[in-house]
Design a protein around this motif. Structure first.
Motif, mmCIF file in Angstrom:
data_model
loop_
_atom_site.group_PDB
_atom_site.id
_atom_site.type_symbol
_atom_site.label_atom_id
_atom_site.label_comp_id
_atom_site.label_asym_id
_atom_site.label_seq_id
_atom_site.Cartn_x
_atom_site.Cartn_y
_atom_site.Cartn_z
ATOM 1 N N VAL A 134 -10.872 6.176 10.100
ATOM 2 C CA VAL A 134 -10.663 7.657 10.604
ATOM 3 C C VAL A 134 -9.749 8.601 9.460
ATOM 4 O O VAL A 134 -9.776 9.774 9.492
ATOM 5 N N SER A 135 -9.214 7.853 8.697
ATOM 6 C CA SER A 135 -8.344 8.649 7.741
ATOM 7 C C SER A 135 -9.127 8.743 6.493
ATOM 8 O O SER A 135 -9.754 7.785 6.099
ATOM 9 N N ALA A 136 -8.657 9.756 5.504
ATOM 10 C CA ALA A 136 -9.416 9.969 4.197
ATOM 11 C C ALA A 136 -8.094 9.947 3.539
ATOM 12 O O ALA A 136 -7.347 10.991 2.885
ATOM 13 N N PHE A 137 -8.038 8.597 2.829
ATOM 14 C CA PHE A 137 -6.866 8.559 1.862
ATOM 15 C C PHE A 137 -7.488 8.600 0.369
ATOM 16 O O PHE A 137 -8.524 8.008 0.132
ATOM 17 N N ASN A 138 -6.918 9.452 -0.218
ATOM 18 C CA ASN A 138 -7.304 9.792 -1.688
ATOM 19 C C ASN A 138 -6.906 8.612 -2.697
ATOM 20 O O ASN A 138 -5.575 8.365 -2.987
ATOM 21 N N ALA A 139 -7.955 7.760 -3.182
ATOM 22 C CA ALA A 139 -7.348 6.766 -4.095
ATOM 23 C C ALA A 139 -8.024 7.089 -5.358
ATOM 24 O O ALA A 139 -9.206 6.830 -5.579
ATOM 25 N N GLY A 140 -7.351 7.617 -6.420
ATOM 26 C CA GLY A 140 -7.848 8.030 -7.741
ATOM 27 C C GLY A 140 -8.903 8.928 -7.520
ATOM 28 O O GLY A 140 -10.043 9.009 -8.505
ATOM 29 N N GLY A 141 -8.893 10.092 -6.702
ATOM 30 C CA GLY A 141 -9.865 11.333 -6.670
ATOM 31 C C GLY A 141 -10.784 10.741 -5.867
ATOM 32 O O GLY A 141 -11.957 11.578 -5.581
ATOM 33 N N LYS A 142 -11.134 9.382 -5.309
ATOM 34 C CA LYS A 142 -12.306 8.901 -4.065
ATOM 35 C C LYS A 142 -11.450 8.894 -3.123
ATOM 36 O O LYS A 142 -10.369 7.866 -2.869
ATOM 37 N N THR A 143 -12.301 8.996 -1.913
ATOM 38 C CA THR A 143 -11.912 8.682 -0.462
ATOM 39 C C THR A 143 -12.035 7.139 -0.478
ATOM 40 O O THR A 143 -12.948 6.598 -0.688
ATOM 41 N N LEU A 144 -10.997 6.506 -0.004
ATOM 42 C CA LEU A 144 -10.943 5.124 0.401
ATOM 43 C C LEU A 144 -12.105 4.652 1.283
ATOM 44 O O LEU A 144 -12.383 5.263 2.050
ATOM 45 N N PRO A 145 -13.018 3.681 0.739
ATOM 46 C CA PRO A 145 -14.299 3.447 1.486
ATOM 47 C C PRO A 145 -13.728 2.916 3.093
ATOM 48 O O PRO A 145 -12.781 2.448 3.079
ATOM 49 N N ALA A 146 -14.935 3.076 3.930
ATOM 50 C CA ALA A 146 -14.483 2.601 5.294
ATOM 51 C C ALA A 146 -14.767 0.922 5.245
ATOM 52 O O ALA A 146 -15.772 0.558 5.587
ATOM 53 N N LEU A 147 -13.931 0.341 4.918
ATOM 54 C CA LEU A 147 -13.748 -1.139 4.922
ATOM 55 C C LEU A 147 -12.655 -1.803 5.639
ATOM 56 O O LEU A 147 -11.469 -1.143 5.728
ATOM 57 N N VAL A 148 -12.885 -2.977 5.819
ATOM 58 C CA VAL A 148 -11.407 -3.706 6.426
ATOM 59 C C VAL A 148 -10.430 -3.904 5.447
ATOM 60 O O VAL A 148 -9.163 -3.638 5.972
ATOM 61 N N GLU A 149 -10.533 -4.091 4.387
ATOM 62 C CA GLU A 149 -9.227 -4.183 3.156
ATOM 63 C C GLU A 149 -8.841 -2.851 3.394
ATOM 64 O O GLU A 149 -7.435 -2.717 3.296
ATOM 65 N N SER A 150 -9.419 -1.763 3.457
ATOM 66 C CA SER A 150 -8.862 -0.344 3.347
ATOM 67 C C SER A 150 -8.127 -0.338 4.788
ATOM 68 O O SER A 150 -6.742 0.295 4.699
ATOM 69 N N ALA A 151 -8.445 -0.583 5.774
ATOM 70 C CA ALA A 151 -7.826 -0.668 7.079
ATOM 71 C C ALA A 151 -6.644 -1.379 6.897
ATOM 72 O O ALA A 151 -5.381 -0.802 7.624
ATOM 73 N N LEU A 152 -6.862 -2.461 6.547
ATOM 74 C CA LEU A 152 -5.363 -3.201 6.701
ATOM 75 C C LEU A 152 -4.252 -2.742 5.611
ATOM 76 O O LEU A 152 -3.206 -2.685 6.133
ATOM 77 N N GLN A 153 -4.550 -2.168 4.338
ATOM 78 C CA GLN A 153 -3.801 -1.494 3.612
ATOM 79 C C GLN A 153 -3.211 -0.234 4.176
ATOM 80 O O GLN A 153 -1.808 -0.192 4.051
ATOM 81 N N THR A 154 -3.928 0.416 4.837
ATOM 82 C CA THR A 154 -3.428 1.905 5.134
ATOM 83 C C THR A 154 -2.561 1.555 6.358
ATOM 84 O O THR A 154 -1.509 2.160 6.562
ATOM 85 N N GLY A 155 -3.016 0.468 7.251
ATOM 86 C CA GLY A 155 -2.246 0.160 8.450
ATOM 87 C C GLY A 155 -0.790 -0.293 8.179
ATOM 88 O O GLY A 155 0.069 -0.065 8.911
ATOM 89 N N GLU A 156 -0.810 -1.163 6.957
ATOM 90 C CA GLU A 156 0.467 -1.873 6.519
ATOM 91 C C GLU A 156 1.405 -0.514 6.025
ATOM 92 O O GLU A 156 2.476 -0.602 6.392
ATOM 93 N N ALA A 157 0.942 0.094 5.299
ATOM 94 C CA ALA A 157 1.455 1.271 4.779
ATOM 95 C C ALA A 157 2.270 2.202 5.547
ATOM 96 O O ALA A 157 3.251 2.591 5.631
ATOM 97 N N ALA A 158 1.443 2.486 6.891
ATOM 98 C CA ALA A 158 1.881 3.129 7.897
ATOM 99 C C ALA A 158 3.089 2.720 8.565
ATOM 100 O O ALA A 158 4.177 3.319 8.662
ATOM 101 N N ALA A 159 3.127 1.540 8.859
ATOM 102 C CA ALA A 159 3.962 0.766 9.575
ATOM 103 C C ALA A 159 5.236 0.812 8.525
ATOM 104 O O ALA A 159 6.423 1.326 9.236
ATOM 105 N N LEU A 160 5.123 0.557 7.324
ATOM 106 C CA LEU A 160 6.362 0.393 6.504
ATOM 107 C C LEU A 160 6.929 1.800 6.321
ATOM 108 O O LEU A 160 8.026 1.895 6.439
ATOM 109 N N ASN A 161 6.162 2.699 6.389
ATOM 110 C CA ASN A 161 6.654 4.271 5.983
ATOM 111 C C ASN A 161 7.485 4.755 7.244
ATOM 112 O O ASN A 161 8.164 5.540 7.116
#
Ligand SMILES: Cc1cc2nc3c(=O)[nH]c(=O)nc-3n(C[C@H](O)[C@H](O)[C@H](O)COP(=O)(O)OP(=O)(O)OC[C@H]3O[C@@H](n4cnc5c(N)ncnc54)[C@H](O)[C@@H]3O)c2cc1C
Length: 592
Positions: free
Chosen positions: A301-328
């Motif tokens: 559901v989120s549009a994370f900008n990774a080097g000018g491109k939106t992170l693709p809708a994949l499990v890896e993206s979900a896990l990494q954004t999820g972890e980042a949100a928790a830590l932040n």
């Protein structure tokens, strides 16, 4: 007052956020974590095609949230959220409101029909468990009706299955259906070459996110091995219940279009008062934070900008954004500096039925067998992280032992089940035999004097007395391999007492383990190891050669019936889960 963190959506991203918060929180953080989902379970979306193609049952792709969060402080709420009041800091459903200090939006995505006329009304999307079951039941119904009609045009339409989209999901679905088709044809008495599966892709190649060579491999397998017709450069322009219209091509007469081609942010995000980018995905900064300081958004559901491109809708993206949100969020609560997310996507694996897969991981393309194994391994790794051994075992059971599709000869045989009860007599008898072996060795003074000896110098390896008449037990014989003889002569014999005690204890231990059914699997492995050791040294005796097949029987859960393992193994699994979640032991942990 403790800070309330609400996570909306228990998909890959939401669960990761909750588990990282649980793992990293400290007492002084004083937080309350809640996860809200409309379902009481987490759906393994990446495996939905296996349910739609009837490889596994629906139970194989859902994990109850209570199993994931047992032994944690994460509160599970089942509710369908219909609004978010960002100014009042609350989520709103038809029945309740939930206040938050921090919110993580992890709503996932839904199919994008791109406004194609008739698509939403007539297609079968593959985006939820319900969708997968609907596809499976519809396909069965098509075969059933086709077998009962005399009208060749109706029959043809019923047996034509179109899949829209040659991305991961479309290709996986086509592979699964092509494999299931063989069984369906047998079941309904339809010739194997009659049903037609057509994969329609608007781009010049399928799997366009992978390297071209992988696309070719996948294409070859689909077309040549599975008889799937692939239409490239073909855009679907409209859909009715009976027909798929294609740009510049003849329409296809069918009752089935499975739509996998488009993805956009979950419908709820559309009505949220928040900045959105392409496909309705919520805009976030490098900390996964939205325009509202206390609101984060992760996963599809989120549009994370990774080097000018939106992170693709994949499990890896979900896990990494999820972890980042928790830590932040934790950093924010602790008034520490937040950390920018630098996503690293390792790659993907795409399975085409259960006997073929391609992979592209860190720019390396692995061969077929490794790709298949990688896919299983990645799934097991994920399941182990969220639910421990139990989930991995459940996954293996569904994939290998309860597979519903066509099976290889060996698969047919190893998936036949038997009651563990029937193994009890052989288990106890094997235990008795090992115990007797150990006791006999004690009677022969194995615990008192060194008896193990190498080969006799005159070459008479079988003699059990030395030249001076002392009784010995020779562990090097005619057929002992030279490497084993070297170990025996140089390591075992000089330390004979140590190894004698070890063997006696092992034999008595194995005896007790089998008799009581305690750690039976491990005991089975150890027994096989000891038997191999004995074969290498003294050879196989006819009186105890049955120890080997009997030990193999112990590997199939023989201790679970009338054995301690029935209680012990689930208890240890609970202990393990408790330890992983809380980093401490609680001997009395029970299921919440
Ligand atoms: C069929 C299919 C195959 C796929 N294959 C792959 C693959 O092979 N590899 C890969 O990397 N990715 C694959 N993907 C993509 C991957 O599944 C997604 O990127 C991933 O699921 C995103 O995780 P998420 O947490 O953002 O969303 P989701 O996993 O979709 O979770 C969203 C959660 O939000 C809940 N929710 C939604 N709305 C509400 C509401 N209003 N109230 C309460 N709860 C709500 C939902 O119930 C759901 O549990 C596939 C996707 C599909 C559909």
């Amino acid at each position: 007052m403790s800070k309330k963190i609400l996570i909306l959506g228990a998909g890959y991203a939401g669960i990761q956020t909750a588990l990282v918060l649980q793992k990293k929180k400290k007492k002084q953080d004083d937080i309350e974590i809640s996860i809200i989902d409309k379902n009481p379970y987490h759906t393994l979306l990446t495996e939905l095609h296996e349910v739609a193609g009837n490889r596994i049952s629906e139970d194989g792709v859902i994990v109850p949230l209570k199993d994931i969060f047992k032994y944690t402080d994460v509160k599970i709420i089942q509710d369908n959220i219909s609004r978010i009041d960002f100014n009042g800091n609350k989520l709103i459903s038809d029945e309740r409101e939930y206040k938050y200090d921090y919110l993580v939006i992890a709503l996932g995505s839904e199919p994008n029909y791109y406004g194609i006329p008739g698509m939403e009304e007539n297609c079968f999307p593959l985006w939820s468990l319900k969708d997968a079951i609907a596809i499976r039941e519809h396909i069965k119904e098509c075969f059933r009706k086709a077998a009962n009609t005399n009208d060749p045009l109706v029959r043809r339409k019923l047996l034509t299955f179109v899949i829209g989209g040659g991305g991961f999901t479309g290709v996986e679905m086509a592979g699964e259906l092509a494999q299931w088709k063989k069984l369906l044809c047998k079941e309904y008495g339809i010739p194997q070459n009659e049903p037609e599966i057509i994969l329609v892709e608007a781009l010049p190649r399928i799997l366009s996110a992978l390297k071209e060579s992988n696309s070719k491999k996948a294409m070859n397998y689909l077309v040549k091995k599975l008889n799937v017709k692939v239409l490239l450069n073909s855009a679907i322009t409209s859909l009715t219940p009976d027909e798929v219209q294609l740009k510049d091509m003849k329409p296809i007469s069918t009752n089935t279009l499975i739509w996998t081609a488009g993805v956009k942010a979950d419908g709820l995000s559309e009505i949220l008062d928040i900045s959105k980018g392409k496909a309705g995905r919520i805009e976030v900064n490098e900390y996964t934070q939205t325009q509202y300081e206390n609101v984060y958004s992760v996963g599809d559901v989120s549009a994370f900008n990774a080097g000018g491109k939106t992170l693709p809708a994949l499990v890896e993206s979900a896990l990494q954004t999820g972890e980042a949100a928790a830590l932040n969020i934790l950093a924010s609560i602790r008034k520490q500096e937040k950390k920018k997310l630098e996503p690293k996507l390792r790659g993907v694996m795409v399975s085409i039925g259960s006997f073929f897969a391609v992979s592209d991981i860190m720019s390396v393309q692995y061969p077929r067998l490794i790709s298949i194994m990688l896919k299983y391994f990645v799934n097991m790794h994920y399941l182990f992280g969220i639910g421990g051994f139990e989930l991995v075992l459940k996954y293996l059971r569904h994939e290998f032992f309860e597979k519903r599709q066509e099976k290889f000869l060996i698969e047919k045989h190893y998936s036949v089940k038997t009651q563990a009860f029937w193994l009890v007599p052989i288990r106890i008898f094997l235990g008795y035999a090992w115990l007797t072996e150990g006791i006999n060795k004690i009677k022969e003074n194995w615990l008192v004097e060194p008896l193990l000896a190498g080969a006799q110098l005159d070459g008479n390896t079988s003699a059990s007395v030395t030249e001076t008449g002392e009784k010995v037990f020779r562990i090097v014989s005619d057929h002992t391999p030279s490497w084993y003889a070297w170990i025996a002569e140089n390591i075992v014999v000089p330390n004979a007492m140590f190894f004698q005690v070890l063997i006696v204890l092992a034999e008595i231990g194995l005896g007790l383990a089998f008799i009581t059914g305690t750690f039976t699997f491990l005991a089975g492995i150890a027994a096989l190891g000891l038997n191999i050791n004995f074969i290498l040294s003294t050879g196989l005796y006819s009186y105890n050669c049955w120890f080997i097949p009997a030990a193999m029987c112990m590997l199939g859960g023989a201790g679970r019936a009338f054995g301690v393992d029935y209680y012990l193994i689930p208890y240890l699994m609970r202990q393990w889960r408790y330890f992983v979640r809380n980093r401490r032991i609680n001997l009395f942990a029970t299921i919440k």
